[in-house]
Design an enzyme around this catalytic site. Structure first.
Site, PDB file in Angstrom:
ATOM      1  N   ASP A  56       0.883  -1.153   0.000  1.00  0.00           N
ATOM      2  CA  ASP A  56       0.000   0.000   0.000  1.00  0.00           C
ATOM      3  C   ASP A  56       0.927   1.211   0.000  1.00  0.00           C
ATOM      4  O   ASP A  56       1.615   1.478   0.991  1.00  0.00           O
ATOM      5  CB  ASP A  56      -0.888  -0.015   1.254  1.00  0.00           C
ATOM      6  CG  ASP A  56      -1.788   1.209   1.355  1.00  0.00           C
ATOM      7  OD1 ASP A  56      -1.591   2.169   0.586  1.00  0.00           O
ATOM      8  OD2 ASP A  56      -2.681   1.212   2.223  1.00  0.00           O
ATOM      9  N   SER A 134       3.410  10.316 -14.424  1.00  0.00           N
ATOM     10  CA  SER A 134       2.679  11.536 -14.168  1.00  0.00           C
ATOM     11  C   SER A 134       1.473  11.566 -15.103  1.00  0.00           C
ATOM     12  O   SER A 134       0.779  10.562 -15.253  1.00  0.00           O
ATOM     13  CB  SER A 134       3.594  12.756 -14.379  1.00  0.00           C
ATOM     14  OG  SER A 134       2.913  13.966 -14.142  1.00  0.00           O
ATOM     15  N   TYR A 148      -6.674  15.816  -8.664  1.00  0.00           N
ATOM     16  CA  TYR A 148      -5.747  14.996  -9.450  1.00  0.00           C
ATOM     17  C   TYR A 148      -4.613  15.850 -10.015  1.00  0.00           C
ATOM     18  O   TYR A 148      -3.433  15.480  -9.929  1.00  0.00           O
ATOM     19  CB  TYR A 148      -6.521  14.311 -10.576  1.00  0.00           C
ATOM     20  CG  TYR A 148      -5.729  13.285 -11.356  1.00  0.00           C
ATOM     21  CD1 TYR A 148      -5.373  12.074 -10.772  1.00  0.00           C
ATOM     22  CD2 TYR A 148      -5.363  13.509 -12.675  1.00  0.00           C
ATOM     23  CE1 TYR A 148      -4.657  11.120 -11.470  1.00  0.00           C
ATOM     24  CE2 TYR A 148      -4.655  12.557 -13.400  1.00  0.00           C
ATOM     25  CZ  TYR A 148      -4.301  11.365 -12.794  1.00  0.00           C
ATOM     26  OH  TYR A 148      -3.591  10.420 -13.511  1.00  0.00           O
ATOM     27  N   LYS A 152      -0.513  15.679  -9.430  1.00  0.00           N
ATOM     28  CA  LYS A 152       0.407  15.444 -10.546  1.00  0.00           C
ATOM     29  C   LYS A 152       1.347  16.630 -10.765  1.00  0.00           C
ATOM     30  O   LYS A 152       2.512  16.441 -11.120  1.00  0.00           O
ATOM     31  CB  LYS A 152      -0.378  15.128 -11.822  1.00  0.00           C
ATOM     32  CG  LYS A 152      -1.102  13.788 -11.776  1.00  0.00           C
ATOM     33  CD  LYS A 152      -0.150  12.621 -11.566  1.00  0.00           C
ATOM     34  CE  LYS A 152      -0.857  11.278 -11.683  1.00  0.00           C
ATOM     35  NZ  LYS A 152       0.063  10.133 -11.485  1.00  0.00           N
ATOM     36  N   THR A 183      -6.471   2.677 -20.199  1.00  0.00           N
ATOM     37  CA  THR A 183      -6.180   2.004 -18.932  1.00  0.00           C
ATOM     38  C   THR A 183      -7.473   1.890 -18.132  1.00  0.00           C
ATOM     39  O   THR A 183      -8.549   2.177 -18.631  1.00  0.00           O
ATOM     40  CB  THR A 183      -5.146   2.809 -18.131  1.00  0.00           C
ATOM     41  OG1 THR A 183      -5.736   4.057 -17.722  1.00  0.00           O
ATOM     42  CG2 THR A 183      -3.902   3.105 -18.975  1.00  0.00           C
TER      43      THR A 183
END
Length: 279
Positions: A56, A134, A148, A152, A183
């Protein structure tokens, strides 16, 4: 050394699986980590050069234990790929403080935890490559992506600053900035949408969520091809500091570069006359 030991986070599903497969296919050893090692075995099977380890990334002690397991098995770590991630989407006012922090814990502090555990190994070796997955969201911010993008953008600044710190030890870094790849980032398992709470955002929230969900599984980029490209780049004596991945990502970065130059030039005279008069 032709055969390298790869340590990859987030290999239970998604792009991490593709990266692990590409590294194994190229003859490398892989330490494949995930919160649940059963998902790793289900995705990658069992091979002599594959070690599945529980990790984790938000838990520093987990990172240290996983790195120790890798060294115990293979003796070294040559390539670290910080890939594990998730997506907390929503307008800033509607993302709870806890969810915003959870985003940063996973996608910024997570890679930091793992890198901090790996660096002593690489310093001792006087070699290694640290890869951070990234995003174009680390180059250009956009609505509905405040959490998000914040994480990043943080990854970008951290890695840029880390690079000269570790270069004297023979350690290289590479930022990977993918555009839209097919993805599992937009799948329900990886994306958390903020609960609508403000009428002012309601219509835009509904439209944006529908658009993101509609994009899932339709992205143009092939993660298997990206994985093969990463294996190729990792084998170079001088991997690039940045790899802008995907035609859409190249277009995004080029536009951002032009925008920055235009913004710097727009107030050049005002900006150039801010020094003390005695300078």
């Amino acid at each position: 050394m032709d055969k390298m030991v790869w340590f990859i986070t987030g290999t239970g599903r998604g792009m991490g699986v593709d990266i692990a497969r590409a590294a194994l296919a190229a003859g490398h050893a892989v330490v494949a980590t995930a919160r649940n090692t059963d998902t790793v075995t289900a995705a990658l099977g069992q091979e002599e050069d594959l070690l599945a380890v529980k990790l984790d990334v938000t838990d520093p002690s987990d990172a240290e234990a996983a790195v120790q397991a890798a060294v115990d098995r293979f003796g070294r770590i040559d390539v670290l790929v910080n890939n594990a991630g998730n997506f907390y989407a929503g307008f800033f006012e509607e993302i709870s403080p806890d969810d915003f922090r959870a985003q940063v814990e996973t996608t910024l502090f997570g890679p930091m935890n793992v890198t901090r555990a790996v660096l002593p190994v690489m310093r001792k070796q006087r070699s290694g490559l640290i890869v951070a997955i990234s995003s174009t969201a680390g180059i250009v911010g956009q609505e509905f992506c405040t959490a998000y993008a914040a994480s990043k953008f943080g990854v970008e600044g951290w890695m840029e600053s880390l690079s000269p710190e570790v270069a004297p030890f023979g350690i290289r870094t590479m930022l990977v900035e993918p555009g839209f790849f097919r993805t599992e980032l937009l799948s329900p398992e990886s994306t958390n949408y903020a609960k609508p709470s403000l009428d002012d955002y309601a219509e835009r929230t509904e439209q944006t969520v529908a658009a993101w969900k509609g994009m899932n599984g339709q992205q143009g980029g092939d993660p298997a091809k990206l994985a093969n490209a990463l294996v190729q780049l990792a084998g170079q004596d001088e991997p690039p500091l940045r790899f802008v991945a995907g035609a859409d990502a190249v277009e995004t970065v080029e536009k951002k570069a032009k925008d920055l130059l235009a913004q710097a030039d727009a107030y050049r005279e005002l900006s150039s006359n801010l020094a003390h008069d005695d300078v």
